[in-house]
Structure formats: C-alpha cells, structure tokens
Write a protein that holds these residues in place. Structure first.
Motif, PDB file in Angstrom:
ATOM      1  N   SER A  65       0.751  -1.211  -0.221  1.00  0.00           N
ATOM      2  CA  SER A  65      -0.040  -0.064   0.106  1.00  0.00           C
ATOM      3  C   SER A  65       0.747   1.200  -0.021  1.00  0.00           C
ATOM      4  CB  SER A  65      -0.946   0.138   1.132  1.00  0.00           C
ATOM      5  OG  SER A  65      -0.364   0.007   2.303  1.00  0.00           O
ATOM      6  N   GLU A  66       1.896   1.234   0.507  1.00  0.00           N
ATOM      7  CA  GLU A  66       2.978   2.365   0.600  1.00  0.00           C
ATOM      8  C   GLU A  66       4.271   2.080  -0.023  1.00  0.00           C
ATOM      9  OE1 GLU A  66       2.419   5.489   3.725  1.00  0.00           O
ATOM     10  OE2 GLU A  66       1.184   3.980   4.594  1.00  0.00           O
ATOM     11  N   PRO A  67       4.568   1.836  -1.374  1.00  0.00           N
ATOM     12  CA  PRO A  67       5.988   1.649  -1.689  1.00  0.00           C
ATOM     13  C   PRO A  67       6.997   2.637  -1.785  1.00  0.00           C
ATOM     14  CG  PRO A  67       4.381   1.385  -3.501  1.00  0.00           C
ATOM     15  CD  PRO A  67       3.590   1.859  -2.379  1.00  0.00           C
ATOM     16  N   GLY A  68       6.299   3.996  -1.550  1.00  0.00           N
ATOM     17  CA  GLY A  68       7.111   4.925  -1.968  1.00  0.00           C
ATOM     18  C   GLY A  68       7.145   5.860  -3.252  1.00  0.00           C
ATOM     19  N   GLU A  69       7.243   7.033  -3.170  1.00  0.00           N
ATOM     20  CA  GLU A  69       7.132   7.792  -4.529  1.00  0.00           C
ATOM     21  C   GLU A  69       7.895   7.156  -5.690  1.00  0.00           C
ATOM     22  OE1 GLU A  69       7.708  12.246  -6.400  1.00  0.00           O
ATOM     23  OE2 GLU A  69       7.595  11.951  -4.228  1.00  0.00           O
TER      24      GLU A  69
END
Length: 319
Positions: free
Chosen positions: A131-135
């Motif tokens: 869900s939050e792999p980074g930009e």
C-alpha cells in the motif's frame, strides 16, 4: 435458456476441457499480439503497462499477465495442472444477477455440477498488496498526439474500506477533481478513477494537456497544489454537494448494471465481506463531510503513496 447453456458450457470446461498444445499456442500468440498493440497506446481510461507495474510492484494484479519471457516458460502440462488444482466446482463462487428465481438457479447448478467428479483443489498463494511503496516516477514516449499526466495514489482496499468512510470519501474526491479541472488546470480533459482490490486500492487521476507543447510539470504542480489546498481548507459546500450528487448518480447507475453488480458481489465474497455492503453505498456518500475529505487527502494523497507518469508523444525517427 441462455443461463442453461452457460451452465452446460461451464460444466464442460470444468470436466473435460479441450487442452492441446496448438490451442494453447494460439491463445498465447493472440494475447502477446494484443499486448504489443497496447504497449504504445494510452488514453484517459487505458493506462500504460509500465505505469501499472509501478503502482502495485509486489501484488501481481497491477502487472502484465503475460510477457514474451513468461510465455516461453509455459507448457501444456502446467496448464493442465492449473486446471486440475483450481478450475473446479468445489473452488467456485457463483454469482448470478438478473430476473431469475433462485430455486431455478439451484436446480441448474445441481443438474450440471453434481455430475462432475469431485476434485480436491489446493489453496492459491495469497499475496498482500503493497500500500505504501514510496514515490515512483517515469517518463514515457507513447502513441499520443497530446501530452498526458497520470498520477496515482495507493489507498485502502476493500477490507480496510469496509470499516471506515474511505470508499465513499474517495468516490466524492474523484468527482471533485473532475468538477474542478477546468478551473485549476489548463487541461483539455480530466478523469479520476478509484479502483479497489482486497487489500489495496488505487486513486488515479489522468490529465490531458490542452496543447501539444504544454509542460506536464505545470500540470503536475497545479494538481498537487489543488490537493494541498484540499488538505488545508476542503472544498466549498456547494461544490461538495454537487460532487456528492455525481457520486450518488454513479452508484445508482452501477446498481442497474447486472454485470457490475455481479462483479462487486464477487469481490465482496472473495474478500469475505458482507454482501450487504452494496446496500450501504448511498448512505455512506450522504454522510461524507468536508472534514472527511480533508482527512482523506491528508492521509492517502501523499508523496509516499504516489506514482507519476509524464506521457509524451513519440519522437520522430531521425533520417
């Protein structure tokens, strides 16, 4: 009559499918040919393969189903093993939506599926979507005359969204972006799409430049400024109500589409969520406040959850 035919056909595929090396190769060739056509194509609705791969880098469902490299590894025995392990009535979730009596459906199911030999299926590997792999950022040269900006944010999936207002809030946020694009962006069109899987969702915005030489950096800056303003101040109440109307209209339209209802019921069943969640969509939309909008933007529309693609026309080949 059509339902009876579909039951018979499905039962045939489950029991004695025609699986030959020739038919398998025909399917692979057709799939790869279609993939090749899609690689250089993009539109507001069709996203580039490389962009999809960035948005969910570990899940598999956002990545291409088949590539030349993966197709070369497939053999007929693997296909037969997959069929044996997974494609069986014991492993099926059957969803039928339409003007048909449940007793009639059960009779057809028993008639066609009870005769099938019982098979013990094996559990499919369960992968939790990231869900939050980074930009993530990419620049693409594709078959488009006008530059296009695509920005996506990883957001809650079906399971998390069932316990909070995220689904309704993000649906209204989508409508707000589309309502405001002419005022905030020099873009010829805008579309916002909110999709959800079991453990993760995607909030995707596509902006098409108003002219061929327009800077996508300018469009991206304007979009991010709108998002930051939303986090601080929300939207005027009249705009929120107009967006709410649009979102409710979309829900009502989907409720009259049998295929869409069947798809959403199957999603809920797969995620082991109550099917009654479909009935709550409109009430949830009515309950969304400006504070919910600000909270959602601050929580989920962040750089840590963002994928950006600058899509430019293909360069002319040099003589």
């Amino acid at each position: 009559d059509q339902l009876e035919t579909n039951f018979k056909s499905l039962a045939g595929i489950m029991s004695t499918p025609t699986l030959t090396d020739e038919s398998m190769r025909q399917v692979i060739d057709t799939t790869l040919k279609q993939r090749q056509q899609n690689i250089l194509f993009t539109s507001d609705l069709a996203t580039p393969e490389s962009f999809d791969a960035l948005t969910f880098p570990v899940s598999g469902y956002g990545n291409p189903d088949m590539t030349p490299a993966s197709a070369a590894q497939i053999n007929l025995q693997q296909v037969r093993d997959w069929h044996q392990h997974f494609f069986a009535a014991d492993n099926a979730c059957l969803v039928i939506v339409g003007n048909v009596k449940a007793a009639a459906v059960e009779t057809m199911a028993r008639e066609h599926f009870d005769a099938l030999p019982g098979r013990t299926t094996i559990p499919a590997p369960k992968v939790r979507e990231l869900s939050e792999p980074g930009e993530r950022r990419t620049t693409l040269r594709l078959n488009t005359e006008i530059p296009r900006l695509m920005v996506a944010f990883n957001v809650p999936g079906l399971i998390e969204g069932a316990t909070n207002q995220s689904v309704a809030t993000l649906q209204i946020l989508c409508a707000l972006v589309e309502l405001n694009y002419k005022r905030f962006f020099r873009a010829s069109s805008a579309i916002c799409i909110f999709t959800r899987e079991k453990d993760a969702g995607l909030f995707r915005i596509s902006l098409t430049a108003s002219q061929a030489d327009q800077s996508l950096d300018e469009l991206e800056t304007a979009l991010l400024q709108l998002i930051e303003a939303c986090k601080l101040d929300g939207f005027p109440q009249e705009e929120l109500e107009l967006a709410r109307e649009h979102a409710i209209e979309e829900v009502m339209s989907s409720a009259s589409d049998d295929e869409m209802v069947a798809y959403r019921l199957a999603q809920l069943e797969y995620s082991q969520l109550p099917l009654t969640l479909l009935d709550q969509l409109q009430d949830n939309l009515l309950a969304v406040s400006n504070e919910d909008i600000q909270r959602a933007a601050s929580t989920w529309l962040t750089s840590e959850r963002m994928t950006v693609a600058h899509i430019l026309p293909m360069q002319a080949s040099k003589p």
